[in-house]
Design a protein around this motif. Structure first.
Motif, short mmCIF file in Angstrom:
data_model
loop_
_atom_site.label_atom_id
_atom_site.label_comp_id
_atom_site.label_asym_id
_atom_site.label_seq_id
_atom_site.Cartn_x
_atom_site.Cartn_y
_atom_site.Cartn_z
N ALA A 27 0.81 -1.21 0.00
CA ALA A 27 0.00 0.00 0.00
C ALA A 27 0.84 1.27 0.00
O ALA A 27 0.54 2.23 -0.71
CB ALA A 27 -0.95 0.00 1.20
N LEU A 28 1.91 1.30 0.78
CA LEU A 28 2.75 2.50 0.84
C LEU A 28 3.37 2.78 -0.53
O LEU A 28 3.41 3.92 -0.99
CB LEU A 28 3.83 2.34 1.90
N HIS A 32 2.83 6.12 -2.92
CA HIS A 32 3.95 6.91 -3.44
C HIS A 32 3.90 6.99 -4.96
O HIS A 32 4.18 8.03 -5.55
CB HIS A 32 5.27 6.29 -3.00
N LEU A 33 3.57 5.87 -5.62
CA LEU A 33 3.51 5.85 -7.08
C LEU A 33 2.44 6.80 -7.58
O LEU A 33 2.63 7.52 -8.58
CB LEU A 33 3.24 4.43 -7.57
N ARG A 37 3.19 10.06 -10.06
CA ARG A 37 2.53 10.26 -11.36
C ARG A 37 1.93 11.66 -11.46
O ARG A 37 1.99 12.30 -12.52
CB ARG A 37 1.44 9.20 -11.55
N ARG A 38 1.37 12.15 -10.37
CA ARG A 38 0.77 13.48 -10.38
C ARG A 38 1.84 14.56 -10.55
O ARG A 38 1.65 15.55 -11.26
CB ARG A 38 -0.04 13.72 -9.10
#
Length: 288
Positions: A27-28, A32-33, A37-38
Motif C-alpha cells: 500500500a505504501l 507513493h507511485l 505520477r501526479r
C-alpha cells in the motif's frame, strides 16, 4: 470500523473484503507511485481532483480497522505548508501560479462546506518527530527486514494477512512499525505533556507544543481505535544494523522519566543519543 457513520461504514467494510485493494505490504508503494505520477504530469498536479478511495486495513479477531488515505485532504494541507515556507518565486518554480491558485481555491471551498480538516494520517518528511515516539512502548515494535521478521510486541494487533497472530514470516517487506491502543497512546501523551511543559520550551526537539498538538489529534478519534507509527520510506535510507539498533521509543521514554525524577544528566544523555541518530537522516533533505 464502528466509528464510521453510514454509508461510509458499509463502503469501508466492502473495501476491506475486496481483493482488488492494495494489500498492506504494497500500500505504501502504491500511495507513493500515485503521488509521483501526479508530480511528473505536465503541468504538475499538487492535489488530486478527487479524494482517494483507498485505506490502510488492519484486522484482529474482533474488529476491522480502517485508516483512509485521504490523499486529497493531506495534499491540500501539505501544499499549504509548502507554499508558506518558501518565497513565492521559489514555490512557483515547483508548481505554476495558476495551478497553485486553483488548488487553494478548491481547498477554500472545501473548508467553507464545513468538511473536516482532521486527517487520519499525519506525515513528516525525512525524519520521525520525537513527539510521535511518546505514544508507544518499545515492546510494541514490529521490524521486518526483507523476508525476515523480527517482531517485539505487547499491545500490537494482528495483521490483515494473519488475523490475531502477527505478520506471516515470509512477507517480503522492509518496514518498521509501532502499534498501540488509543487508550494507551493518550495516557502516555498526557503524561509526557505534563513533563515537557515543566522542563522544556518550544525551542526543544521534544517541544511542548508538538506533544500538545499530538494530544489534540488523538482526541479526535474513537477511544478503541489503534494508533500506528510507520517509518515508511525511511527504512530504505537506513541499513539493517541501524534499524535493528533504533531505540528511539525507549530513549524518549527514559528521557521523560529522567526529567520527571530530576535526573538531568540521564535525560540529556538520552536526548543526545536521539539527536545523533536523527540528525544525519534529516540532513539528507538538503543533500545535493
Amino acid at each position: 470500523m464502528t466509528a464510521f457513520p453510514e454509508p461510509a461504514r458499509t463502503l469501508w467494510t466492502a473495501y476491506a473484503d475486496s481483493r482488488r485493494r492494495p494489500r498492506r505490504v504494497h500500500a505504501l508503494g502504491a500511495e507513493h507511485l500515485e503521488a509521483a505520477r501526479r508530480f511528473t504530469a505536465a503541468p504538475p498536479e499538487p492535489v488530486p481532483a478527487r479524494e482517494s478511495r483507498h485505506a490502510y486495513v488492519r484486522r484482529t479477531a474482533e474488529m476491522i480497522y480502517v485508516c483512509p488515505w485521504e490523499t486529497r485532504l493531506r495534499s491540500w494541507l501539505a501544499f499549504d505548508e509548502f507554499r508558506a515556507t518558501l518565497p513565492a518565486g521559489v514555490a512557483d518554480a515547483f508548481v505554476p501560479t495558476e495551478v497553485a491558485d486553483q488548488a487553494s481555491y478548491e481547498f477554500q471551498r472545501w473548508q467553507e462546506a464545513g468538511r473536516s480538516l482532521r486527517p487520519h494520517i499525519l506525515s513528516s518528511t525525512w525524519h520521525v518527530p520525537l513527539a510521535w515516539f511518546v505514544a508507544f512502548a518499545p515492546t510494541e515494535r514490529c521490524l521486518l527486514l526483507g523476508a525476515q521478521v523480527r517482531a517485539k510486541r505487547k499491545a500490537m494487533a494482528g495483521s490483515e494477512e494473519n488475523p490475531g497472530r502477527g505478520p506471516a514470516a515470509a512477507i517480503p517487506a522492509r518496514t518498521l512499525i509501532y502499534v498501540t491502543g488509543m487508550a494507551a497512546a493518550r495516557r502516555r501523551v498526557t503524561g509526557a505533556l505534563r513533563t515537557v511543559r515543566a522542563n522544556l520550551d518550544d525551542e526543544a526537539a521534544l517541544a511542548p507544543g508538538q506533544v500538545e498538538s499530538l494530544a489534540r489529534w488523538l482526541a479526535e478519534f474513537h477511544p478503541q481505535a489503534l494508533v500506528e507509527l510507520d517509518y515508511g520510506g525511511l527504512v530504505h535510507l537506513l541499513d539493517d544494523r541501524t534499524l535493528s539498533a533504533d531505540e528511539s521509543v525507549h530513549e524518549v521514554s527514559v528521557a521523560l522519566a529522567a526529567m520527571e525524577r530530576g535526573e538531568v544528566e540521564l535525560a540529556v544523555a538520552m536526548y543526545k543519543r536521539l539527536l545523533a541518530r536523527w540528525r544525519p537522516v534529516r540532513a539528507l533533505e538538503s543533500a545535493n
